[in-house]
Design a protein around this motif. Structure first.
Motif, mmCIF file in Angstrom:
data_model
loop_
_atom_site.group_PDB
_atom_site.id
_atom_site.type_symbol
_atom_site.label_atom_id
_atom_site.label_comp_id
_atom_site.label_asym_id
_atom_site.label_seq_id
_atom_site.Cartn_x
_atom_site.Cartn_y
_atom_site.Cartn_z
ATOM 1 N N VAL A 1 -20.236 9.922 -72.188
ATOM 2 C CA VAL A 1 -21.433 9.275 -71.642
ATOM 3 C C VAL A 1 -22.134 10.237 -70.697
ATOM 4 N N GLY A 2 -23.470 10.315 -70.820
ATOM 5 C CA GLY A 2 -24.251 11.200 -69.964
ATOM 6 C C GLY A 2 -24.384 12.568 -70.593
ATOM 7 N N GLY A 3 -24.805 13.527 -69.820
ATOM 8 C CA GLY A 3 -24.973 14.875 -70.338
ATOM 9 C C GLY A 3 -26.254 15.016 -71.144
ATOM 10 N N THR A 4 -26.231 15.912 -72.113
ATOM 11 C CA THR A 4 -27.402 16.227 -72.924
ATOM 12 C C THR A 4 -27.097 16.012 -74.391
ATOM 13 N N MET A 5 -27.989 15.306 -75.081
ATOM 14 C CA MET A 5 -27.826 15.109 -76.518
ATOM 15 C C MET A 5 -28.299 16.362 -77.236
ATOM 16 N N GLU A 6 -27.457 16.902 -78.095
ATOM 17 C CA GLU A 6 -27.797 18.109 -78.852
ATOM 18 C C GLU A 6 -28.519 17.742 -80.141
ATOM 19 N N ASN A 7 -29.578 18.478 -80.451
ATOM 20 C CA ASN A 7 -30.370 18.289 -81.671
ATOM 21 C C ASN A 7 -30.879 16.855 -81.810
ATOM 22 N N ALA A 8 -31.430 16.319 -80.725
ATOM 23 C CA ALA A 8 -31.915 14.935 -80.715
ATOM 24 C C ALA A 8 -33.108 14.763 -81.651
ATOM 25 N N LYS A 9 -33.043 13.705 -82.459
ATOM 26 C CA LYS A 9 -34.120 13.367 -83.393
ATOM 27 C C LYS A 9 -34.234 11.854 -83.463
ATOM 28 N N PRO A 10 -35.464 11.328 -83.624
ATOM 29 C CA PRO A 10 -35.610 9.879 -83.795
ATOM 30 C C PRO A 10 -34.888 9.408 -85.054
ATOM 31 N N THR A 11 -34.128 8.317 -84.929
ATOM 32 C CA THR A 11 -33.441 7.754 -86.083
ATOM 33 C C THR A 11 -34.098 6.457 -86.529
ATOM 34 N N LYS A 12 -34.599 5.692 -85.574
ATOM 35 C CA LYS A 12 -35.380 4.488 -85.818
ATOM 36 C C LYS A 12 -36.123 4.191 -84.521
ATOM 37 N N PRO A 13 -37.093 3.306 -84.522
ATOM 38 C CA PRO A 13 -37.854 3.064 -83.297
ATOM 39 C C PRO A 13 -36.951 2.721 -82.112
ATOM 40 N N GLY A 14 -37.127 3.458 -81.024
ATOM 41 C CA GLY A 14 -36.350 3.215 -79.812
ATOM 42 C C GLY A 14 -35.001 3.884 -79.758
ATOM 43 N N ASN A 15 -34.628 4.674 -80.785
ATOM 44 C CA ASN A 15 -33.330 5.342 -80.808
ATOM 45 C C ASN A 15 -33.468 6.815 -81.152
ATOM 46 N N LEU A 16 -32.588 7.612 -80.545
ATOM 47 C CA LEU A 16 -32.460 9.026 -80.893
ATOM 48 C C LEU A 16 -31.024 9.265 -81.328
ATOM 49 N N GLY A 17 -30.848 10.121 -82.324
ATOM 50 C CA GLY A 17 -29.521 10.531 -82.762
ATOM 51 C C GLY A 17 -29.394 12.030 -82.603
ATOM 52 N N GLY A 18 -28.193 12.526 -82.507
ATOM 53 C CA GLY A 18 -27.961 13.961 -82.367
ATOM 54 C C GLY A 18 -26.628 14.340 -82.966
ATOM 55 N N THR A 19 -26.278 15.614 -82.812
ATOM 56 C CA THR A 19 -25.033 16.116 -83.387
ATOM 57 C C THR A 19 -23.859 16.033 -82.423
ATOM 58 N N ALA A 20 -24.137 15.957 -81.112
ATOM 59 C CA ALA A 20 -23.082 15.876 -80.098
ATOM 60 C C ALA A 20 -23.726 15.586 -78.748
ATOM 61 N N VAL A 21 -22.887 15.327 -77.763
ATOM 62 C CA VAL A 21 -23.327 15.180 -76.373
ATOM 63 C C VAL A 21 -22.548 16.207 -75.578
ATOM 64 N N SER A 22 -23.258 17.091 -74.870
ATOM 65 C CA SER A 22 -22.578 18.105 -74.063
ATOM 66 C C SER A 22 -22.748 17.790 -72.579
ATOM 67 N N GLY A 23 -21.704 18.071 -71.821
ATOM 68 C CA GLY A 23 -21.765 17.908 -70.378
ATOM 69 C C GLY A 23 -21.622 16.487 -69.878
ATOM 70 N N GLY A 24 -21.215 15.557 -70.734
ATOM 71 C CA GLY A 24 -21.071 14.172 -70.308
ATOM 72 C C GLY A 24 -19.712 13.898 -69.680
ATOM 73 N N THR A 25 -19.501 12.643 -69.333
ATOM 74 C CA THR A 25 -18.243 12.178 -68.759
ATOM 75 C C THR A 25 -17.379 11.585 -69.870
ATOM 76 N N SER A 26 -16.134 12.040 -69.974
ATOM 77 C CA SER A 26 -15.206 11.533 -70.983
ATOM 78 C C SER A 26 -14.468 10.326 -70.436
ATOM 79 N N GLU A 27 -14.456 9.255 -71.210
ATOM 80 C CA GLU A 27 -13.741 8.048 -70.819
ATOM 81 C C GLU A 27 -12.877 7.565 -71.989
ATOM 82 N N PRO A 28 -11.563 7.450 -71.780
ATOM 83 C CA PRO A 28 -10.719 6.894 -72.835
ATOM 84 C C PRO A 28 -10.966 5.395 -72.952
ATOM 85 N N LEU A 29 -11.002 4.900 -74.172
ATOM 86 C CA LEU A 29 -11.182 3.476 -74.426
ATOM 87 C C LEU A 29 -10.030 2.960 -75.265
ATOM 88 N N ALA A 30 -9.570 1.756 -74.934
ATOM 89 C CA ALA A 30 -8.466 1.119 -75.641
ATOM 90 C C ALA A 30 -8.793 -0.364 -75.804
#
Length: 112
Positions: free
Chosen positions: A20-49
């Motif tokens: 969560v957070g950081g910078t989205m790499e290769n951000a592109k619109p996927t549908k109205p109101g959303n961006l998709g990318g190839t990865a997120v760099s520099g964000g915070t890692s959180e384990p989920l269970a």
């Protein structure tokens, strides 16, 4: 990344790492109101269970970087959030942040 709504994620089965957070790499619109990318760099890692919640404010890059026990089954809700965002924690509640900025309160997760 959801530009106009927060995403509340609940983990039902499996486990993984949410970035969560950081910078989205290769951000592109996927549908109205959303961006998709190839990865997120520099964000915070959180384990989920199973049983964990994660709240990702609008405009904040996020992705599951790894599924450590699968399959990872989640339920998510997209919620309009006017002008602020923060991680939800069990005792600290919410702290205002600027639109598009991730601010960790203590932890991203709340276990029920």
């Amino acid at each position: 990344m959801h530009l106009k709504e927060a995403e509340l994620i609940y983990v039902m089965q499996g486990s993984g790492t949410l970035i969560v957070g950081g910078t989205m790499e290769n951000a592109k619109p996927t549908k109205p109101g959303n961006l998709g990318g190839t990865a997120v760099s520099g964000g915070t890692s959180e384990p989920l269970a199973p049983g964990n919640f994660a709240l990702v404010p609008e405009g904040v890059p996020h992705w599951f970087s790894a599924v450590t026990q699968g399959p990872l089954v989640t339920m998510s809700f997209h919620v309009p959030r006017p002008g602020f965002g923060c991680a939800v924690t069990g005792s600290t509640g919410m702290t205002p942040a600027k639109r598009g900025e991730y601010q960790s309160c203590d932890r991203l997760l709340e276990v029920i």
